[in-house]
Design an enzyme around this catalytic site. Sequence first.
Site: not given
Ligand SMILES: [Zn+2]
Length: 375
Positions: A171, A281-282, A248, A113-114, A272, A147, A244, A143-144
């Site tokens: 992010e 955050r996302y 949804r 996972h990156a 998470h 960061h 939940w 994307h990476e």
């Molecule tokens: Zn990221």
Amino acid sequence: QVKPLYSQLQCYVRGKLEKKYPGKMPKDGTIPAHITGNMWAQDWSALYPLVQPFPGVSGVDVDAALKKQKYTPEKMVRSAEDFYKSLGMPALPASFFERSQLVRPRDRDVVCHASAWDTNLEGDVRIKMCITPTEEDFRTIYHELGHIYYYLAYNNLPPLFQAGAHDGFHEAIGDTVQLNLTPAYLHRIGLAGAPKESEKAVINAQMQLALEKIAFLPFGKLIDEWRWGVFDGSIAPQNYNAAWWQLRQKYQGVSSPIPRSEEDFDPGAKYHVPANTPYMRYFLAHILQFQFQRSLCEAAGFSGPLNECSVYGNKQAGEKFWAMLGKGGSQPWPKTLKELTGSEQMDASAIIDYFAPLKRWLEAQNAGKDCGWQG
Ligand SMILES: [Zn+2]
């Protein structure tokens, strides 16, 4: 701000699923969560072949170009580095290439996972990936490096301030840069033919992106809404799973494929939640990246449709971007946001602007349909 666009997308996708599975869809207007191609129904990209607006009008095939031109992992990273450098940002340090893991090691198991790291808060930056010559990996590198360049920009600050302005910023940086991988940019770097000025190709591309980024929004919002409810007691233990699925249904317009009970704990299936990793955050990053992009495009003097803008090579945009990154966590985030965008408010009008062509198209397709869901 984004709900009307999401509702249009949900309605259109639901209609296509209904045609594919006649008589099988729930009567309440929801989509069964298990047929979106993603365990959490947070990314609907897998449905693209079913919902592609103009079948046969193909977009850019970056996969094929990468393979044909024998792109190595390092060459892919260099391409992303070149984008950041074109904005006036520095070259990556030599140690980045010596110490990063770019390919899967042959002699041991690793987590592929990156991820991106500043291992000593002094610029020993590295990424860890198992790069293959695919468009997905190509985009992930951009994307990476977001960061990585954030780390480098705030490296001279005291360690406590070496952080994103808020955790949505970190992010959003690389995602903002990804928005610049337009057909025109890919053509310019030799990974695509001359871009077609076709409205149909634009709608197809926007649909593909919306299945990822618009479909995600309600999911991104509800994870922490559920969790904060658990923390403040408004969601009681005997109600964890029901609450939940209420969220949804309310936000995503999806429903469980089979009846659920408190014998089940579906939130626990999302990494998470048991890992106690914040999720807002996302959601915020998805809103912010379009806001950042609009400001960068304004700084670059671009005046066309937002979805066509690439600031590749533009030093004015790069200067503003780099200045913002350099502030790190040293001041309240609204101040940092204002320095780039002119506003202290996070604002979804940019994401709406960006998807304006798709929104118009969806509204026309859905005209006269009974959209919306119970929840
Ligand atoms: Zn990221």
